[in-house]
Design a protein around this motif. Structure first.
Motif, PDB file in Angstrom:
ATOM      1  N   ASN A  98      18.054  63.757  13.635  1.00  0.00           N
ATOM      2  CA  ASN A  98      17.482  64.088  12.203  1.00  0.00           C
ATOM      3  C   ASN A  98      17.827  65.402  11.838  1.00  0.00           C
ATOM      4  O   ASN A  98      18.048  65.754  10.711  1.00  0.00           O
ATOM      5  N   SER A  99      17.769  66.338  12.771  1.00  0.00           N
ATOM      6  CA  SER A  99      18.015  67.743  12.663  1.00  0.00           C
ATOM      7  C   SER A  99      19.358  67.703  11.804  1.00  0.00           C
ATOM      8  O   SER A  99      19.496  68.836  10.962  1.00  0.00           O
ATOM      9  N   THR A 100      20.280  67.429  12.500  1.00  0.00           N
ATOM     10  CA  THR A 100      21.610  67.488  12.222  1.00  0.00           C
ATOM     11  C   THR A 100      21.852  66.773  10.717  1.00  0.00           C
ATOM     12  O   THR A 100      22.567  67.490   9.881  1.00  0.00           O
ATOM     13  N   ALA A 178      17.738  52.359   7.291  1.00  0.00           N
ATOM     14  CA  ALA A 178      16.341  51.576   7.244  1.00  0.00           C
ATOM     15  C   ALA A 178      15.345  52.471   8.088  1.00  0.00           C
ATOM     16  O   ALA A 178      14.055  52.388   7.652  1.00  0.00           O
ATOM     17  N   VAL A 179      15.380  52.885   9.333  1.00  0.00           N
ATOM     18  CA  VAL A 179      14.296  53.558  10.088  1.00  0.00           C
ATOM     19  C   VAL A 179      13.745  54.551   9.270  1.00  0.00           C
ATOM     20  O   VAL A 179      12.673  55.072   9.160  1.00  0.00           O
ATOM     21  N   ARG A 180      14.744  55.593   8.654  1.00  0.00           N
ATOM     22  CA  ARG A 180      14.058  56.675   7.843  1.00  0.00           C
ATOM     23  C   ARG A 180      13.526  56.300   6.792  1.00  0.00           C
ATOM     24  O   ARG A 180      12.532  56.723   6.435  1.00  0.00           O
ATOM     25  N   SER A 181      13.947  55.256   5.953  1.00  0.00           N
ATOM     26  CA  SER A 181      13.305  54.928   4.965  1.00  0.00           C
ATOM     27  C   SER A 181      11.777  54.555   5.123  1.00  0.00           C
ATOM     28  O   SER A 181      10.630  54.585   4.563  1.00  0.00           O
ATOM     29  N   TYR A 182      11.883  53.488   6.270  1.00  0.00           N
ATOM     30  CA  TYR A 182      10.547  52.837   6.698  1.00  0.00           C
ATOM     31  C   TYR A 182       9.715  54.191   6.918  1.00  0.00           C
ATOM     32  O   TYR A 182       8.309  54.041   6.838  1.00  0.00           O
ATOM     33  N   SER A 183      10.223  55.019   7.557  1.00  0.00           N
ATOM     34  CA  SER A 183       9.228  56.057   8.086  1.00  0.00           C
ATOM     35  C   SER A 183       9.028  57.135   6.872  1.00  0.00           C
ATOM     36  O   SER A 183       7.761  57.527   7.010  1.00  0.00           O
ATOM     37  N   ASN A 184       9.364  56.843   5.980  1.00  0.00           N
ATOM     38  CA  ASN A 184       8.942  57.612   4.504  1.00  0.00           C
ATOM     39  C   ASN A 184       8.066  56.547   3.882  1.00  0.00           C
ATOM     40  O   ASN A 184       7.973  57.113   2.745  1.00  0.00           O
ATOM     41  N   MET A 189      16.106  50.514   1.624  1.00  0.00           N
ATOM     42  CA  MET A 189      17.003  51.782   2.080  1.00  0.00           C
ATOM     43  C   MET A 189      17.388  52.487   0.668  1.00  0.00           C
ATOM     44  O   MET A 189      17.822  52.195  -0.107  1.00  0.00           O
ATOM     45  N   THR A 190      17.130  54.017   1.264  1.00  0.00           N
ATOM     46  CA  THR A 190      17.783  54.911   0.140  1.00  0.00           C
ATOM     47  C   THR A 190      17.900  56.355   1.133  1.00  0.00           C
ATOM     48  O   THR A 190      17.686  56.444   2.202  1.00  0.00           O
ATOM     49  N   PHE A 191      18.840  57.054   0.553  1.00  0.00           N
ATOM     50  CA  PHE A 191      19.152  58.021   1.207  1.00  0.00           C
ATOM     51  C   PHE A 191      18.148  59.209   0.497  1.00  0.00           C
ATOM     52  O   PHE A 191      17.428  58.939  -0.416  1.00  0.00           O
ATOM     53  N   PRO A 192      18.067  60.445   1.309  1.00  0.00           N
ATOM     54  CA  PRO A 192      17.441  61.489   0.767  1.00  0.00           C
ATOM     55  C   PRO A 192      17.487  61.902  -0.842  1.00  0.00           C
ATOM     56  O   PRO A 192      18.642  61.609  -1.284  1.00  0.00           O
ATOM     57  N   GLU A 193      16.437  62.434  -1.499  1.00  0.00           N
ATOM     58  CA  GLU A 193      16.701  62.815  -2.809  1.00  0.00           C
ATOM     59  C   GLU A 193      16.760  61.493  -3.981  1.00  0.00           C
ATOM     60  O   GLU A 193      17.293  61.706  -4.889  1.00  0.00           O
ATOM     61  N   CYS A 218      16.593  45.834   1.237  1.00  0.00           N
ATOM     62  CA  CYS A 218      15.161  45.438   1.659  1.00  0.00           C
ATOM     63  C   CYS A 218      15.028  44.642   2.891  1.00  0.00           C
ATOM     64  O   CYS A 218      13.928  44.887   3.533  1.00  0.00           O
ATOM     65  N   ARG A 219      15.907  43.842   3.174  1.00  0.00           N
ATOM     66  CA  ARG A 219      15.622  42.927   4.356  1.00  0.00           C
ATOM     67  C   ARG A 219      15.336  43.225   5.709  1.00  0.00           C
ATOM     68  O   ARG A 219      14.373  42.921   6.218  1.00  0.00           O
ATOM     69  N   LEU A 220      16.124  44.469   5.964  1.00  0.00           N
ATOM     70  CA  LEU A 220      15.538  45.030   7.298  1.00  0.00           C
ATOM     71  C   LEU A 220      14.315  45.847   7.597  1.00  0.00           C
ATOM     72  O   LEU A 220      13.503  45.388   8.420  1.00  0.00           O
ATOM     73  N   ILE A 221      14.047  46.623   6.423  1.00  0.00           N
ATOM     74  CA  ILE A 221      12.841  47.213   6.236  1.00  0.00           C
ATOM     75  C   ILE A 221      11.648  46.312   6.074  1.00  0.00           C
ATOM     76  O   ILE A 221      10.377  46.741   6.652  1.00  0.00           O
ATOM     77  N   SER A 222      11.905  45.183   5.569  1.00  0.00           N
ATOM     78  CA  SER A 222      10.721  44.007   5.121  1.00  0.00           C
ATOM     79  C   SER A 222      10.426  43.625   6.642  1.00  0.00           C
ATOM     80  O   SER A 222       9.164  43.466   6.896  1.00  0.00           O
ATOM     81  N   LYS A 223      11.218  43.519   7.675  1.00  0.00           N
ATOM     82  CA  LYS A 223      10.892  43.178   9.065  1.00  0.00           C
ATOM     83  C   LYS A 223      10.241  44.128   9.885  1.00  0.00           C
ATOM     84  O   LYS A 223       9.158  44.216  10.582  1.00  0.00           O
ATOM     85  N   PHE A 224      10.590  45.627   9.583  1.00  0.00           N
ATOM     86  CA  PHE A 224       9.838  46.562  10.144  1.00  0.00           C
ATOM     87  C   PHE A 224       8.245  46.553   9.718  1.00  0.00           C
ATOM     88  O   PHE A 224       7.369  46.848  10.476  1.00  0.00           O
TER      89      PHE A 224
END
Length: 329
Positions: A98-100, A178-184, A189-193, A218-224
């Protein structure tokens, strides 16, 4: 007087020398045991073996791969017996990823061979504005670096390592988006900004099915969200996903190594479920594993979208690492 245990001499399944020892779940001599154990202390990959000898005793690499093919179990190595300790190393790798991702940018549009070498990234320019093309390259790069942080990478030949990375980097990059979007706390799914995951160039092309694009988003995040997946579960699951040994081009030792690591991470996930949920553990484990099929469906739909790119926008320049993930592109 106490009775003395009768020693039974058997051939070592690795080198055929006679031995009374049993190491890492097979009858094996002390020399083979020590070669197997010491390889897991290496901090660099095994050097390519070009030996022509037919006696595995004369080559560490040949002896190690014979240990793998002979049935020695990686999960008997001490550091893998405490499986939940693997989670700490996964979190450390993920934090670095994530830092990189946020602090660097790609130097140019590179292919897989080039991105595996040093110098692929530089510190992010202060005023640079990323497009979806830029973000996806960083997602792929940081996913590959995450994968290269796993112990099993040091056990594969350069040929098998390339197959391993090529088979998994794109689907796992999608997983991490998907993980980053779910964590937010997002449901898509979306990229930053707020940069869309699809290229900006397709937004005004009516032929693309918005239903299909939204399903991918949306499909993957909906399962998360449905399963309320924890960070630990997400990291263990992606480790299971990329440890896929089914490619027929793998060497036999590589198949065995990757398969054993997949079982290690699956066992760690099951153990985590036992500690966290206590009841209904098999059902919870099955729910989590089912997410891998949702990822496969998402990649299949993305393949359809890439086909549409070729049909409606043949001049659309996808980045090389994206194109390489889809045969028809």
């Amino acid at each position: 007087m106490p009775s003395r245990r009768l020693q039974v001499w058997k051939p070592c399944v690795i080198c055929k020398d006679m031995t009374t020892e049993f190491n890492y779940q097979v009858d094996s001599c002390n020399k083979c045991k020590m070669v197997f154990r010491r390889v897991f202390r290496l901090s660099v990959p095994l050097e390519p073996c070009n030996c022509s000898t037919r006696r595995i005793q004369e080559c560490r690499n040949c002896r190690f791969y014979s240990c793998i093919n002979g049935g020695m179990q990686i999960n008997s190595i001490k550091k893998y017996r405490e499986k939940l300790s693997l989670i700490d190393s996964l979190i450390a790798l993920d934090n670095k990823r994530n830092s990189t991702f946020f602090k660097y940018q790609m130097t140019e549009d590179l292919n897989l061979d080039q991105i595996m070498s040093p110098g692929a990234i530089k510190e992010k320019d202060e005023h640079v504005i990323f497009t979806s093309h830029d973000w996806v390259l960083m997602e792929i790069y940081t996913t590959i670096e995450f994968m290269k942080g796993f112990d099993l990478v040091n056990l594969l030949t350069s040929r098998d390592l390339k197959i391993f990375i090529k088979n998994a980097y794109f689907k796992c990059a999608i997983y991490f988006i998907a993980v980053r979007s779910y964590s937010n706390n997002l449901s898509f799914m979306t990229f930053p900004e707020k940069v869309d995951v699809f290229p900006e160039e397709i937004l005004n092309v009516p032929q693309y099915s918005q239903l299909l694009l939204n399903k991918i988003r949306c499909r993957l995040i909906s399962k998360f969200i449905e399963y309320r997946v924890t960070k630990e579960e997400l990291l263990l699951l992606v480790s299971i996903i990329f440890c896929d040994q089914t490619d027929p081009d793998y060497s036999m030792p590589a198949k065995n190594i990757i398969s054993q690591y997949q079982k290690i991470y699956a066992s760690a996930l099951f153990q985590y479920c036992e500690l966290k949920y206590q009841q209904s553990v098999p059902a919870r484990f099955a729910e989590l594993i089912s997410i891998s099929a949702v990822l496969v469906d998402t990649i299949t739909d993305l393949d359809t979208v890439v086909s549409l790119f070729n049909l409606y926008q043949p001049t659309l320049k996808l980045r090389q690492l994206v194109k390489d993930s889809f045969p028809q592109s």
